[in-house]
Design an enzyme around this catalytic site. Structure first.
Site, PDB file in Angstrom:
ATOM      1  N   LYS A  32      67.379  -5.096  10.281  1.00  0.00           N
ATOM      2  CA  LYS A  32      67.093  -6.426   9.763  1.00  0.00           C
ATOM      3  C   LYS A  32      67.011  -7.471  10.880  1.00  0.00           C
ATOM      4  O   LYS A  32      66.433  -8.536  10.692  1.00  0.00           O
ATOM      5  CB  LYS A  32      68.163  -6.854   8.758  1.00  0.00           C
ATOM      6  CG  LYS A  32      68.345  -5.930   7.565  1.00  0.00           C
ATOM      7  CD  LYS A  32      67.297  -6.179   6.519  1.00  0.00           C
ATOM      8  CE  LYS A  32      67.531  -5.561   5.158  1.00  0.00           C
ATOM      9  NZ  LYS A  32      68.209  -4.299   5.040  1.00  0.00           N
TER      10      LYS A  32
HETATM   11  C1  LIG Z   1      67.872  -3.288   4.128  1.00  0.00           C
HETATM   12  C2  LIG Z   1      68.171  -1.902   4.530  1.00  0.00           C
HETATM   13  C3  LIG Z   1      67.383  -0.824   4.104  1.00  0.00           C
HETATM   14  C4  LIG Z   1      66.230  -0.991   3.133  1.00  0.00           C
HETATM   15  O1  LIG Z   1      65.163  -1.686   3.713  1.00  0.00           O
HETATM   16  P1  LIG Z   1      64.018  -2.326   2.768  1.00  0.00           P
HETATM   17  O2  LIG Z   1      63.104  -3.014   3.692  1.00  0.00           O
HETATM   18  O3  LIG Z   1      64.729  -3.258   1.841  1.00  0.00           O
HETATM   19  O4  LIG Z   1      63.409  -1.197   2.029  1.00  0.00           O
HETATM   20  C5  LIG Z   1      67.667   0.443   4.572  1.00  0.00           C
HETATM   21  N1  LIG Z   1      68.712   0.646   5.398  1.00  0.00           N
HETATM   22  C6  LIG Z   1      69.507  -0.351   5.818  1.00  0.00           C
HETATM   23  C7  LIG Z   1      70.651  -0.037   6.697  1.00  0.00           C
HETATM   24  C8  LIG Z   1      69.257  -1.658   5.413  1.00  0.00           C
HETATM   25  O5  LIG Z   1      70.045  -2.646   5.839  1.00  0.00           O
END
Ligand SMILES: *Cc1c(COP(=O)(O)O)cnc(C)c1O
Length: 357
Positions: A32
């Site tokens: 993120k």
């Molecule tokens: C947010 C997140 C996901 C999912 O990602 P999306 O873009 O919402 O599909 C997967 N793994 C982790 C560790 C995350 O923080």
């Protein structure tokens, strides 16, 4: 770009034809950071001559909140209000959300991630709130989050010493922002053999591919909590990219779902086979690869590892019977005291809180 993406995304080989793309080397140890830091940088830039304060409302299933908060921490003229589902994020994730203080407020919502997302979406349309706040979103409904994520797909291919047409990206998915960013890259001309979306039991997208019917549902709680999303926001974008055509999406994308038991077995298998410690989200990508591969498709798997395993230390240590070293960033927050405001998931209650603060 240079300021936001100030860390690497190395491709690590597990065996011939199988690699892990490590996306957790940013300041909050989850992928993120790519989207959130880029978006925060853009907003800072465009706000530089503005006098009115911007309020960012963000719903998080675990990692978005801390990445956004870290991107905006102590930025003048911006405040961040994070909504997270009470009891449904890991202890260290919660510490990352609730210990910053300053311009960051954490709201602990007695409900699911979908409740948090619903509250945020409703607030954006609420004239009473818009009269008091200049609101902006930081969830992956904000396109600025997705744009920089397209880059690491292409960067992974640049690190791969194989023909890029063989690459199969396996993306552990919840709200499907990460996967959508991959589809953007493809649309922009990036060569790729296939995309595989791997989910936990929150499987509305795999079910859609199977049946042609999209049935969002209340989210189920799992070990891969950042993917506990029953009604993924980016599904609308994916449909749009495929001209609302079910068979076109089936051509672009394979999708599979797995439960917690399979997740734990996968973590153990990856550890014993490759001596590699994978977090529960990455383990689901591994399962997706195995399933894809079993239908005898040849390709080179690239598993997107979305978080550092130490963010899920309880699950990892218990199931792999190992002691993990906690990275310095997490050690620091682990010692700080949690500060959150508890609210139920009722919209009017949330609205009143915002109007009165
Ligand atoms: C947010 C997140 C996901 C999912 O990602 P999306 O873009 O919402 O599909 C997967 N793994 C982790 C560790 C995350 O923080």
């Amino acid at each position: 770009m240079e300021e936001a993406i100030s860390f690497d995304a190395p491709l690590v080989q597990l065996e011939k034809n199988l690699h892990v793309l490590e996306l957790f080397h940013g300041p909050t140890l989850a992928f993120k950071d790519f989207g959130a830091r880029f978006m925060a940088g853009l907003m800072r830039y465009f706000l530089r001559n503005s006098s009115s304060k911007l309020t960012i409302l963000v719903a998080t299933s675990g990692d978005t909140g801390s990445a956004v908060a870290s991107g905006f921490y102590k930025v003048e003229g911006v405040e961040v209000i994070i909504l997270y589902p009470s009891g449904k994020v890991s202890d260290l994730q919660e510490k990352q959300l609730t210990t910053l203080g300053e311009n960051i407020t954490a709201l602990e919502i007695q409900g699911s991630f979908d409740d948090c997302q619903r509250l945020v979406k409703e607030a954006f349309l609420d004239q009473d709130l818009l009269a008091k706040y200049r609101l902006s979103s930081a969830n992956s409904i904000n396109i600025a989050r997705l744009i920089p994520q397209s880059l690491y797909y292409a960067n992974a291919l640049a690190q791969l010493h194989e023909h890029p047409d063989k690459a199969v990206f396996v993306v552990p998915s919840g709200n499907f922002g990460n996967l959508t960013a991959g589809l953007f890259a493809k649309k922009l001309g990036m060569p790729v053999k296939d995309f595989v979306a791997a989910t936990n039991v929150n499987a509305s997208v795999p079910q859609y591919l199977e049946s042609g019917i999209f049935k969002p549902h209340a989210s189920f709680q799992t070990l891969s909590n950042a993917m506990d999303v029953g009604n993924p926001s980016n599904f609308a974008r994916m449909l749009d990219l495929c001209n609302n055509d079910h068979s076109a999406m089936k051509k672009d994308l394979r999708a599979f779902s797995f439960d917690d038991e399979e997740t734990v077995l996968a973590m153990q298998e990856i550890y014993s086979r490759y001596n590699y410690v994978m977090d529960p989200h990455g383990a689901i990508a591994y399962l997706g690869w195995k399933k894809y591969n079993s239908s005898s498709k040849v390709g080179v798997g690239i598993l997107l590892e979305t978080a550092h395993p130490a963010k899920f230390i309880e699950t990892v240590e218990k199931n792999l019977k190992i002691k993990l070293e906690i990275p310095a960033q997490l050690q620091e927050v682990a010692q700080k005291a949690k500060q959150s405001k508890v609210l139920n998931s009722d919209y009017d209650n949330f609205k009143n809180y915002l109007l009165q603060r």
